[in-house]
Design a protein around this motif. Structure first.
Motif, PDB file in Angstrom:
ATOM      1  N   MET A  47       0.825  -1.199   0.000  1.00  0.00           N
ATOM      2  CA  MET A  47       0.000   0.000   0.000  1.00  0.00           C
ATOM      3  C   MET A  47       0.864   1.255   0.000  1.00  0.00           C
ATOM      4  O   MET A  47       0.628   2.196  -0.773  1.00  0.00           O
ATOM      5  CB  MET A  47      -0.921  -0.018   1.223  1.00  0.00           C
ATOM      6  N   VAL A  48       1.880   1.285   0.859  1.00  0.00           N
ATOM      7  CA  VAL A  48       2.761   2.451   0.917  1.00  0.00           C
ATOM      8  C   VAL A  48       3.583   2.577  -0.363  1.00  0.00           C
ATOM      9  O   VAL A  48       3.774   3.681  -0.894  1.00  0.00           O
ATOM     10  CB  VAL A  48       3.674   2.356   2.153  1.00  0.00           C
ATOM     11  N   ALA A  49       4.073   1.441  -0.881  1.00  0.00           N
ATOM     12  CA  ALA A  49       4.886   1.482  -2.098  1.00  0.00           C
ATOM     13  C   ALA A  49       4.094   2.012  -3.283  1.00  0.00           C
ATOM     14  O   ALA A  49       4.607   2.818  -4.073  1.00  0.00           O
ATOM     15  CB  ALA A  49       5.427   0.083  -2.395  1.00  0.00           C
ATOM     16  N   VAL A  50       2.859   1.577  -3.429  1.00  0.00           N
ATOM     17  CA  VAL A  50       2.021   2.066  -4.530  1.00  0.00           C
ATOM     18  C   VAL A  50       1.708   3.543  -4.351  1.00  0.00           C
ATOM     19  O   VAL A  50       1.673   4.310  -5.329  1.00  0.00           O
ATOM     20  CB  VAL A  50       0.726   1.233  -4.626  1.00  0.00           C
ATOM     21  N   ALA A  51       1.484   3.969  -3.098  1.00  0.00           N
ATOM     22  CA  ALA A  51       1.195   5.380  -2.853  1.00  0.00           C
ATOM     23  C   ALA A  51       2.379   6.273  -3.203  1.00  0.00           C
ATOM     24  O   ALA A  51       2.192   7.428  -3.607  1.00  0.00           O
ATOM     25  CB  ALA A  51       0.803   5.581  -1.390  1.00  0.00           C
ATOM     26  N   GLU A  53       4.475   5.630  -5.619  1.00  0.00           N
ATOM     27  CA  GLU A  53       4.787   5.432  -7.032  1.00  0.00           C
ATOM     28  C   GLU A  53       4.025   6.435  -7.885  1.00  0.00           C
ATOM     29  O   GLU A  53       2.946   6.916  -7.509  1.00  0.00           O
ATOM     30  CB  GLU A  53       4.420   4.002  -7.438  1.00  0.00           C
ATOM     31  N   GLN A  54       4.595   6.749  -9.023  1.00  0.00           N
ATOM     32  CA  GLN A  54       3.875   7.552  -9.997  1.00  0.00           C
ATOM     33  C   GLN A  54       2.856   6.673 -10.710  1.00  0.00           C
ATOM     34  O   GLN A  54       3.062   5.471 -10.887  1.00  0.00           O
ATOM     35  CB  GLN A  54       4.837   8.174 -10.997  1.00  0.00           C
ATOM     36  N   ASN A  55       1.769   7.265 -11.141  1.00  0.00           N
ATOM     37  CA  ASN A  55       0.669   6.472 -11.696  1.00  0.00           C
ATOM     38  C   ASN A  55       1.086   5.693 -12.934  1.00  0.00           C
ATOM     39  O   ASN A  55       0.570   4.599 -13.196  1.00  0.00           O
ATOM     40  CB  ASN A  55      -0.517   7.395 -12.032  1.00  0.00           C
ATOM     41  N   ASP A  56       2.040   6.198 -13.688  1.00  0.00           N
ATOM     42  CA  ASP A  56       2.459   5.510 -14.911  1.00  0.00           C
ATOM     43  C   ASP A  56       3.331   4.292 -14.625  1.00  0.00           C
ATOM     44  O   ASP A  56       3.474   3.419 -15.492  1.00  0.00           O
ATOM     45  CB  ASP A  56       3.220   6.478 -15.827  1.00  0.00           C
ATOM     46  N   ASN A  57       3.930   4.226 -13.444  1.00  0.00           N
ATOM     47  CA  ASN A  57       4.867   3.148 -13.143  1.00  0.00           C
ATOM     48  C   ASN A  57       4.352   2.166 -12.096  1.00  0.00           C
ATOM     49  O   ASN A  57       5.122   1.414 -11.510  1.00  0.00           O
ATOM     50  CB  ASN A  57       6.190   3.746 -12.636  1.00  0.00           C
ATOM     51  N   ILE A  58       3.051   2.177 -11.844  1.00  0.00           N
ATOM     52  CA  ILE A  58       2.500   1.333 -10.781  1.00  0.00           C
ATOM     53  C   ILE A  58       2.682  -0.141 -11.091  1.00  0.00           C
ATOM     54  O   ILE A  58       3.013  -0.946 -10.216  1.00  0.00           O
ATOM     55  CB  ILE A  58       1.009   1.672 -10.567  1.00  0.00           C
ATOM     56  N   PHE A  59       2.488  -0.516 -12.345  1.00  0.00           N
ATOM     57  CA  PHE A  59       2.573  -1.922 -12.733  1.00  0.00           C
ATOM     58  C   PHE A  59       3.932  -2.272 -13.351  1.00  0.00           C
ATOM     59  O   PHE A  59       4.024  -3.173 -14.171  1.00  0.00           O
ATOM     60  CB  PHE A  59       1.455  -2.257 -13.722  1.00  0.00           C
ATOM     61  N   SER A  60       4.950  -1.562 -12.914  1.00  0.00           N
ATOM     62  CA  SER A  60       6.290  -1.833 -13.443  1.00  0.00           C
ATOM     63  C   SER A  60       6.895  -3.108 -12.871  1.00  0.00           C
ATOM     64  O   SER A  60       7.828  -3.666 -13.451  1.00  0.00           O
ATOM     65  CB  SER A  60       7.219  -0.646 -13.144  1.00  0.00           C
ATOM     66  N   GLY A  61       6.400  -3.565 -11.735  1.00  0.00           N
ATOM     67  CA  GLY A  61       6.923  -4.778 -11.125  1.00  0.00           C
ATOM     68  C   GLY A  61       8.112  -4.559 -10.219  1.00  0.00           C
ATOM     69  O   GLY A  61       8.698  -5.529  -9.729  1.00  0.00           O
ATOM     70  N   ASP A  62       8.499  -3.316  -9.974  1.00  0.00           N
ATOM     71  CA  ASP A  62       9.632  -3.030  -9.094  1.00  0.00           C
ATOM     72  C   ASP A  62       9.247  -3.316  -7.638  1.00  0.00           C
ATOM     73  O   ASP A  62       8.115  -3.053  -7.211  1.00  0.00           O
ATOM     74  CB  ASP A  62      10.057  -1.572  -9.232  1.00  0.00           C
ATOM     75  N   THR A  66      11.128   3.229  -8.126  1.00  0.00           N
ATOM     76  CA  THR A  66      12.434   3.730  -8.560  1.00  0.00           C
ATOM     77  C   THR A  66      12.580   5.222  -8.284  1.00  0.00           C
ATOM     78  O   THR A  66      13.664   5.699  -7.945  1.00  0.00           O
ATOM     79  CB  THR A  66      12.615   3.461 -10.060  1.00  0.00           C
ATOM     80  N   ASN A  67      11.485   5.948  -8.425  1.00  0.00           N
ATOM     81  CA  ASN A  67      11.483   7.385  -8.143  1.00  0.00           C
ATOM     82  C   ASN A  67      10.327   7.704  -7.194  1.00  0.00           C
ATOM     83  O   ASN A  67       9.294   8.230  -7.613  1.00  0.00           O
ATOM     84  CB  ASN A  67      11.351   8.197  -9.442  1.00  0.00           C
ATOM     85  N   PRO A  68      10.486   7.380  -5.922  1.00  0.00           N
ATOM     86  CA  PRO A  68       9.381   7.622  -4.984  1.00  0.00           C
ATOM     87  C   PRO A  68       9.066   9.103  -4.861  1.00  0.00           C
ATOM     88  O   PRO A  68       9.952   9.952  -4.870  1.00  0.00           O
ATOM     89  CB  PRO A  68       9.911   7.047  -3.660  1.00  0.00           C
ATOM     90  N   PRO A 260      -6.776   5.627 -10.584  1.00  0.00           N
ATOM     91  CA  PRO A 260      -5.488   6.095 -10.046  1.00  0.00           C
ATOM     92  C   PRO A 260      -5.134   5.345  -8.756  1.00  0.00           C
ATOM     93  O   PRO A 260      -5.485   5.763  -7.651  1.00  0.00           O
ATOM     94  CB  PRO A 260      -5.738   7.582  -9.792  1.00  0.00           C
ATOM     95  N   TRP A 261      -4.422   4.257  -8.898  1.00  0.00           N
ATOM     96  CA  TRP A 261      -4.111   3.416  -7.748  1.00  0.00           C
ATOM     97  C   TRP A 261      -3.246   4.128  -6.726  1.00  0.00           C
ATOM     98  O   TRP A 261      -3.365   3.887  -5.518  1.00  0.00           O
ATOM     99  CB  TRP A 261      -3.419   2.138  -8.213  1.00  0.00           C
ATOM    100  N   ASN A 262      -2.362   4.995  -7.181  1.00  0.00           N
ATOM    101  CA  ASN A 262      -1.517   5.697  -6.213  1.00  0.00           C
ATOM    102  C   ASN A 262      -2.335   6.636  -5.329  1.00  0.00           C
ATOM    103  O   ASN A 262      -2.082   6.740  -4.129  1.00  0.00           O
ATOM    104  CB  ASN A 262      -0.409   6.455  -6.933  1.00  0.00           C
ATOM    105  N   LEU A 263      -3.337   7.298  -5.905  1.00  0.00           N
ATOM    106  CA  LEU A 263      -4.211   8.148  -5.098  1.00  0.00           C
ATOM    107  C   LEU A 263      -5.065   7.313  -4.147  1.00  0.00           C
ATOM    108  O   LEU A 263      -5.317   7.717  -3.003  1.00  0.00           O
ATOM    109  CB  LEU A 263      -5.110   8.986  -6.009  1.00  0.00           C
ATOM    110  N   MET A 264      -5.498   6.158  -4.624  1.00  0.00           N
ATOM    111  CA  MET A 264      -6.293   5.284  -3.779  1.00  0.00           C
ATOM    112  C   MET A 264      -5.489   4.815  -2.562  1.00  0.00           C
ATOM    113  O   MET A 264      -5.971   4.841  -1.424  1.00  0.00           O
ATOM    114  CB  MET A 264      -6.785   4.070  -4.580  1.00  0.00           C
ATOM    115  N   MET A 265      -4.255   4.386  -2.791  1.00  0.00           N
ATOM    116  CA  MET A 265      -3.431   3.911  -1.694  1.00  0.00           C
ATOM    117  C   MET A 265      -3.012   5.059  -0.767  1.00  0.00           C
ATOM    118  O   MET A 265      -2.917   4.885   0.448  1.00  0.00           O
ATOM    119  CB  MET A 265      -2.195   3.204  -2.238  1.00  0.00           C
ATOM    120  N   ALA A 266      -2.764   6.232  -1.337  1.00  0.00           N
ATOM    121  CA  ALA A 266      -2.433   7.386  -0.494  1.00  0.00           C
ATOM    122  C   ALA A 266      -3.610   7.755   0.405  1.00  0.00           C
ATOM    123  O   ALA A 266      -3.433   8.071   1.592  1.00  0.00           O
ATOM    124  CB  ALA A 266      -2.035   8.573  -1.369  1.00  0.00           C
ATOM    125  N   THR A 267      -4.813   7.706  -0.147  1.00  0.00           N
ATOM    126  CA  THR A 267      -6.001   7.969   0.661  1.00  0.00           C
ATOM    127  C   THR A 267      -6.144   6.938   1.768  1.00  0.00           C
ATOM    128  O   THR A 267      -6.486   7.265   2.908  1.00  0.00           O
ATOM    129  CB  THR A 267      -7.257   7.956  -0.231  1.00  0.00           C
TER     130      THR A 267
END
Length: 297
Positions: A47-51, A53-62, A66-68, A260-267
């Protein structure tokens, strides 16, 4: 060989077996604890890692972004996106439901346990057991009946509908905990207060409640978290944007083509902070032994 010698030899063999079994047992317990810890923390870590992450790189598998960035948190806090345009209003609704549920649960539970446990009423055990029997029926099974009841009383799409439902489910547990904890409070304190002319209400307010503080904190935290984490009844009973809460609002993130998964996880991370703060603010009151020395022998 004498019986004493044989006994000593058997004791030594048993100690040898225990000496090599103990490290193995410790290793197994350590591995089990680590697996449970990883199993528990992995969702929170994700949850924290996705929050971050940038929205374009959420499914990068890292494994880690890489750029929090904290841009998602800032977007949620400033309501700078249409998904979170009413975030603080929704947070206020959730906070109101949680606090109201905790206050009503503490009031009803403490008063009931005081009357049943300290007033020595006949058949008091029947009332407390009947309250616990309500947990036989799962909460989800009562969703439609509760909806019909709240609709009949004109409470549909009202925050108080959710509050009344949560208080209904939290009160039996509160009564049970208060009764169990109340047995540790010497009844001589009540008798001494009565001799001094105290009324039952004065005994409840000045003697019972102060000594019940640890149990009050525990039950209040439980009731708050129960209402804070509720989704089914909030989704069922609240429909207008003015009465929306954060859990129900999070469900809207998946109702369109854009998610927007990053916004969802940040919320979700921000929404998880108030219960943590409340718990750590009152954790010192969780210690027992407040009645030690209350009665002089």
């Amino acid at each position: 060989m004498s019986a004493t010698t044989a006994g000593l030899l058997s004791v030594r063999r048993a100690r040898r077996r225990q000496s090599w079994r103990r490290p193995i047992t410790l290793a197994v317990e350590t591995v089990a604890c680590l697996l449970i810890l990883i199993w528990t923390l992995t969702p929170l870590y994700t949850m924290v890692a996705v929050a971050l992450e940038q929205n374009d790189n959420i499914f990068s598998g890292d494994l880690w972004p890489t750029n929090p960035t904290l841009a998602a948190f800032w977007t949620v806090l400033t309501q700078n996106y249409w998904y979170v345009a009413r975030f603080w209003h929704e947070m206020g609704n959730s906070l109101f439901i949680g606090i109201a549920t905790a206050v009503l649960t503490l009031a009803i539970g403490s008063l009931t346990s005081f009357v049943l446990g300290r007033m020595r009423l006949r058949f008091s055990w029947l009332v407390s057991n009947a309250a616990l029997m309500t947990y036989v029926i799962p909460m989800s099974f009562l969703a439609i009946p509760f909806y019909r009841v709240m609709q009949g009383y004109g409470l549909a799409n009202n925050l108080w509908a959710v509050i009344f439902v949560e208080v209904t489910f939290a009160t039996p547990y509160a009564i049970f905990i208060f009764q169990q904890y109340g047995t540790s409070i010497p009844i001589e304190l009540d008798e001494a207060a009565r001799i001094d002319g105290a009324s039952p209400w004065a005994i409840y307010w000045r003697v019972y409640l102060p000594l019940m503080k640890p149990a009050m904190v525990a039950v209040g935290t439980y009731a708050l978290l129960l209402a804070w984490n509720e989704y089914l009844y909030m989704f069922l009973l609240l429909s207008s944007p003015d009465n929306m809460t954060v859990p129900v609002a999070l469900g809207r993130f998946l109702n369109s083509d854009e998610a927007p998964w990053n916004l969802m996880m940040a919320t979700a991370v921000i929404y998880a902070l108030p219960p943590i703060v409340i718990y750590y603010a009152f954790r010192k009151h969780m210690s027992a032994g407040l009645t030690m020395g209350g009665v002089k022998g």
